[in-house]
Motif scaffolding. Structure first.
Motif, PDB file in Angstrom:
ATOM      1  N   ALA A 368       0.873  -1.278  -0.028  1.00  0.00           N
ATOM      2  CA  ALA A 368       0.129   0.079  -0.003  1.00  0.00           C
ATOM      3  C   ALA A 368       0.936   1.243  -0.020  1.00  0.00           C
ATOM      4  CB  ALA A 368      -0.890  -0.150   1.095  1.00  0.00           C
ATOM      5  N   LYS A 369       2.306   1.152   0.558  1.00  0.00           N
ATOM      6  CA  LYS A 369       2.903   2.107   0.667  1.00  0.00           C
ATOM      7  C   LYS A 369       4.349   1.629   0.448  1.00  0.00           C
ATOM      8  CE  LYS A 369       3.084   2.474   5.470  1.00  0.00           C
ATOM      9  NZ  LYS A 369       2.878   3.395   7.003  1.00  0.00           N
ATOM     10  N   PRO A 370       5.218   2.468   0.012  1.00  0.00           N
ATOM     11  CA  PRO A 370       6.515   1.873  -0.075  1.00  0.00           C
ATOM     12  C   PRO A 370       7.392   1.421   1.119  1.00  0.00           C
ATOM     13  CG  PRO A 370       6.501   4.186  -1.279  1.00  0.00           C
ATOM     14  CD  PRO A 370       5.222   4.051  -0.292  1.00  0.00           C
ATOM     15  N   ILE A 371       8.112   0.378   0.832  1.00  0.00           N
ATOM     16  CA  ILE A 371       8.794  -0.228   2.080  1.00  0.00           C
ATOM     17  C   ILE A 371      10.299   0.037   1.647  1.00  0.00           C
ATOM     18  CG2 ILE A 371       7.094  -1.707   2.699  1.00  0.00           C
ATOM     19  CD1 ILE A 371       8.868  -4.011   1.500  1.00  0.00           C
ATOM     20  N   THR A 372      11.228  -0.018   2.807  1.00  0.00           N
ATOM     21  CA  THR A 372      12.718  -0.008   2.462  1.00  0.00           C
ATOM     22  C   THR A 372      13.187  -1.546   3.308  1.00  0.00           C
ATOM     23  OG1 THR A 372      12.837   2.313   2.652  1.00  0.00           O
ATOM     24  CG2 THR A 372      14.780   1.170   3.314  1.00  0.00           C
ATOM     25  N   PHE A 373      13.924  -2.103   2.424  1.00  0.00           N
ATOM     26  CA  PHE A 373      14.384  -3.401   2.777  1.00  0.00           C
ATOM     27  C   PHE A 373      15.898  -3.438   2.182  1.00  0.00           C
ATOM     28  CE2 PHE A 373      12.286  -3.405  -1.348  1.00  0.00           C
ATOM     29  CZ  PHE A 373      12.952  -4.544  -1.988  1.00  0.00           C
ATOM     30  N   ASN A 374      16.694  -4.387   2.900  1.00  0.00           N
ATOM     31  CA  ASN A 374      17.919  -4.656   2.177  1.00  0.00           C
ATOM     32  C   ASN A 374      18.375  -6.015   2.154  1.00  0.00           C
ATOM     33  OD1 ASN A 374      18.298  -4.866   4.783  1.00  0.00           O
ATOM     34  ND2 ASN A 374      20.002  -3.607   5.131  1.00  0.00           N
ATOM     35  N   ALA A 419      22.259  -3.098  -1.009  1.00  0.00           N
ATOM     36  CA  ALA A 419      22.109  -1.831  -0.552  1.00  0.00           C
ATOM     37  C   ALA A 419      20.332  -1.619  -0.422  1.00  0.00           C
ATOM     38  CB  ALA A 419      22.465  -0.793  -1.591  1.00  0.00           C
ATOM     39  N   PRO A 420      20.334  -0.785   0.568  1.00  0.00           N
ATOM     40  CA  PRO A 420      18.560  -0.303   0.746  1.00  0.00           C
ATOM     41  C   PRO A 420      17.987  -0.085  -0.412  1.00  0.00           C
ATOM     42  CG  PRO A 420      20.318   0.424   2.463  1.00  0.00           C
ATOM     43  CD  PRO A 420      21.004  -0.157   1.434  1.00  0.00           C
ATOM     44  N   VAL A 421      16.942  -0.529  -0.533  1.00  0.00           N
ATOM     45  CA  VAL A 421      15.999  -0.213  -1.572  1.00  0.00           C
ATOM     46  C   VAL A 421      14.712   0.158  -1.179  1.00  0.00           C
ATOM     47  CG1 VAL A 421      14.663  -1.036  -3.764  1.00  0.00           C
ATOM     48  CG2 VAL A 421      17.007  -1.758  -3.165  1.00  0.00           C
ATOM     49  N   THR A 422      13.954   1.256  -2.004  1.00  0.00           N
ATOM     50  CA  THR A 422      12.779   1.688  -1.242  1.00  0.00           C
ATOM     51  C   THR A 422      11.684   1.462  -2.604  1.00  0.00           C
ATOM     52  OG1 THR A 422      13.316   3.118   0.278  1.00  0.00           O
ATOM     53  CG2 THR A 422      11.032   3.579  -0.609  1.00  0.00           C
ATOM     54  N   ALA A 423      10.489   0.689  -2.330  1.00  0.00           N
ATOM     55  CA  ALA A 423       9.635   0.447  -3.401  1.00  0.00           C
ATOM     56  C   ALA A 423       8.214  -0.041  -2.926  1.00  0.00           C
ATOM     57  CB  ALA A 423      10.253  -0.480  -4.470  1.00  0.00           C
ATOM     58  N   ILE A 439       7.751 -22.172  -4.461  1.00  0.00           N
ATOM     59  CA  ILE A 439       8.438 -21.255  -3.426  1.00  0.00           C
ATOM     60  C   ILE A 439       7.726 -21.243  -2.075  1.00  0.00           C
ATOM     61  CG2 ILE A 439       9.253 -18.867  -3.125  1.00  0.00           C
ATOM     62  CD1 ILE A 439      10.748 -20.322  -5.315  1.00  0.00           C
ATOM     63  N   ARG A 440       8.333 -21.938  -1.082  1.00  0.00           N
ATOM     64  CA  ARG A 440       7.611 -21.963   0.160  1.00  0.00           C
ATOM     65  C   ARG A 440       7.607 -20.453   0.829  1.00  0.00           C
ATOM     66  NH1 ARG A 440      11.311 -26.110   3.328  1.00  0.00           N
ATOM     67  NH2 ARG A 440       9.413 -26.418   4.857  1.00  0.00           N
ATOM     68  N   GLU A 441       8.544 -19.758   0.670  1.00  0.00           N
ATOM     69  CA  GLU A 441       8.636 -18.443   1.226  1.00  0.00           C
ATOM     70  C   GLU A 441       9.691 -17.567   0.315  1.00  0.00           C
ATOM     71  OE1 GLU A 441       7.295 -17.074   4.375  1.00  0.00           O
ATOM     72  OE2 GLU A 441       6.021 -19.090   3.960  1.00  0.00           O
ATOM     73  N   PHE A 442       8.739 -16.354   0.207  1.00  0.00           N
ATOM     74  CA  PHE A 442       9.560 -14.854  -0.276  1.00  0.00           C
ATOM     75  C   PHE A 442       9.507 -13.793   0.740  1.00  0.00           C
ATOM     76  CE2 PHE A 442       9.485 -11.350  -3.392  1.00  0.00           C
ATOM     77  CZ  PHE A 442      10.801 -11.263  -3.598  1.00  0.00           C
ATOM     78  N   GLN A 443      10.600 -13.658   1.572  1.00  0.00           N
ATOM     79  CA  GLN A 443      10.466 -12.661   2.592  1.00  0.00           C
ATOM     80  C   GLN A 443      11.390 -11.617   2.289  1.00  0.00           C
ATOM     81  OE1 GLN A 443      11.369 -14.998   6.289  1.00  0.00           O
ATOM     82  NE2 GLN A 443       9.540 -16.236   5.733  1.00  0.00           N
ATOM     83  N   LEU A 444      10.906 -10.330   3.050  1.00  0.00           N
ATOM     84  CA  LEU A 444      11.811  -9.134   2.802  1.00  0.00           C
ATOM     85  C   LEU A 444      12.079  -8.500   4.351  1.00  0.00           C
ATOM     86  CD1 LEU A 444       9.920  -7.758  -0.319  1.00  0.00           C
ATOM     87  CD2 LEU A 444      12.114  -8.875  -0.351  1.00  0.00           C
ATOM     88  N   TYR A 445      13.378  -8.249   4.431  1.00  0.00           N
ATOM     89  CA  TYR A 445      13.700  -7.394   5.689  1.00  0.00           C
ATOM     90  C   TYR A 445      14.813  -6.225   5.517  1.00  0.00           C
ATOM     91  CZ  TYR A 445      12.155 -11.849   7.399  1.00  0.00           C
ATOM     92  OH  TYR A 445      11.812 -13.202   7.746  1.00  0.00           O
TER      93      TYR A 445
END
Length: 457
Positions: A368-374, A419-423, A439-445
């Motif tokens: 719903a809004k951009p997240i930052t993950f690396n 490197a950190p990405v915001t999208a 694919i069992r899991e696709f996780q972002l942190y």
């Protein structure tokens, strides 16, 4: 039909029926056993070295140590297991006999065991005590029994020693409950050729579900293979199927490394060898995060306790791992397709499947809004084999898909750091697969670059 034609036909028919039947193998067709699948989900174990070497400041015993030196003053395997549990490990393997031949259980096969030590007046059983403590704290238990024996005189006689070794194995396999793993070390040998076929037959009689760890060269005898170094790294694209002389088998990797640099046994005045938290976290990323099993070596001291600094470091490690993977940003997705949600739900028992028969597919996650993950964490459902051959993780920049990370194998688990990405749109782009990917899991942190040392209280 002419006589010579009849002879040719006869020869061909006889050849067809007398030749051994062979089945062509392809990498994508090789699949793991249920035991290998369950073992891989454990991900992180420890191996315990504790013997006469502990009391003699040695790494490699020569078989001459007096059993009387083995006398821990405060033996407490439950202290070991609490620290192991706190680290996040799921199983332990005890070195029941190292290369020096000293046995940590009251074996009937030799006098060179704890029965001849002053500890508990010769009535103790380290293997039994450690097995009970492990299970009390929810950890699975396994054993290491060195084929090389630098003490027993029967070692010079192949037939006599093989009988001795198999009798030892029978004791361990039949008296200590289910064994999650059996370490079949290939170190040493001094010219002795072991009867590996009989070793595995004996083990399987009592332990049909045990995972056998062995060097890759012991191709037909192992269920898991050595990574090739003791660095705690998988420095290559990790495929679970390996080839020996044109024959393929499913052999996942276990990567062993010690908590203290280059030391498997405890040594006095050795404080500087303890690995840092950052080293351990990097090790985790480069073993578990590369689809392998992490096997961390721990060494109780001459009291029979894990040293206080080791206990503290293990707890820090466990806390840091839990904090690092506590907040899966993919859970915040707004994707409406229920089949996609099965890869985003923190539940490895569910999985997303690409269209049947496909060799390329994408799994897109919208927010719903951009997240930052690396960093990302992916798990492939391997029951049907390892299918993903090449993938990319991409973020939508408003105009096009921007590559963030790319590699070949996913396997049991793959952690990518970038490197950190915001999208607000992210996708796993499966560029090539042997058949439809699962694919069992696709996780972002998002993990801060300098993650603070966690509190251990």
């Amino acid at each position: 039909m002419k006589h010579w034609q009849h002879n040719i036909v006869t020869i061909v028919v006889m050849a067809l029926f007398s030749a051994p039947i062979s089945h062509a193998q392809n990498f994508p067709e090789i699949k793991p056993s249920p035991q290998q699948i369950a073992w891989a989900d454990l991900e992180f174990g420890v191996i315990l070295h504790f013997s006469t070497n502990t009391f003699l400041d040695r790494e490699w015993g020569d078989g001459t140590a007096d059993p009387g030196v083995f006398n821990p003053t405060n033996f407490d395997p439950e202290q070991w297991m609490r620290a192991i549990r706190d680290s996040g490990a799921k199983y332990v393997v005890l070195v029941a006999k190292h290369h020096d031949g000293f046995c940590l259980w009251p074996t009937a096969q030799t006098e060179y065991s704890i029965r001849k030590s002053p500890w508990k007046d010769g009535k103790g059983d380290v293997v039994g005590d450690v097995a009970r403590a492990a299970r009390k704290y929810g950890l699975k238990f396994g054993v290491y029994l060195s084929p090389w024996d630098r003490h027993d005189p029967r070692y010079a006689n192949a037939a006599a020693y093989d009988k001795y070794y198999l009798s030892e194995l029978e004791e361990l396999a039949s008296n200590y409950g289910d064994l999650v793993e059996f370490w079949l070390d290939g170190a040493g040998s001094a010219g002795h050729v072991y009867d590996f076929k009989k070793i595995i037959e004996t083990l399987r009689t009592y332990q049909p579900n045990t995972i056998v760890f062995a060097d890759t060269g012991l191709f037909e005898y192992g269920d898991a293979r050595w990574v090739g170094t003791e660095s705690g790294r998988v420095p290559y694209q990790n495929w679970n199927v390996i080839d020996r002389h044109g024959y393929l088998r499913w052999r996942p990797v276990e990567a062993d490394t010690s908590l203290r640099n280059l030391h498997w046994f405890w040594h006095p005045h050795d404080e500087a060898s303890l690995k840092s938290l950052d080293e351990l976290l990097t090790t985790y990323d480069e073993t578990v995060g590369h689809g392998a099993q992490l096997m961390l070596g721990l060494a109780p001291d001459n009291r029979g306790l894990l040293p206080d600094p080791d206990v503290a470091r293990l707890k820090e490690f466990g806390v840091a791992l839990r904090e690092r993977y506590a907040h899966n940003l993919a859970l915040e997705h707004t994707s409406s397709a229920p089949e996609i949600a099965t890869a985003l739900d923190n539940d490895p028992d569910t999985f997303w499947s690409a269209p049947p028969g496909s060799h390329h597919a994408t799994l897109e996650v919208d927010f719903a809004k951009p997240i930052t993950f690396n960093r990302s964490l992916m798990m492939e459902w391997l029951n049907d084999g390892q299918h993903v051959q090449k993938y990319a993780i991409e973020a939508w920049n408003g105009k096009a898909w921007q590559p963030i990370a790319a590699a070949e194998a996913i396997g049991h688990e793959k952690i990518d750091v970038f490197a950190p990405v915001t999208a607000s749109r992210v996708r796993l782009n499966i560029l090539s697969s042997t058949s439809e990917a699962h694919i069992r899991e696709f996780q972002l942190y998002y993990v801060p670059e300098s993650q603070p040392v966690p509190a251990t209280k």
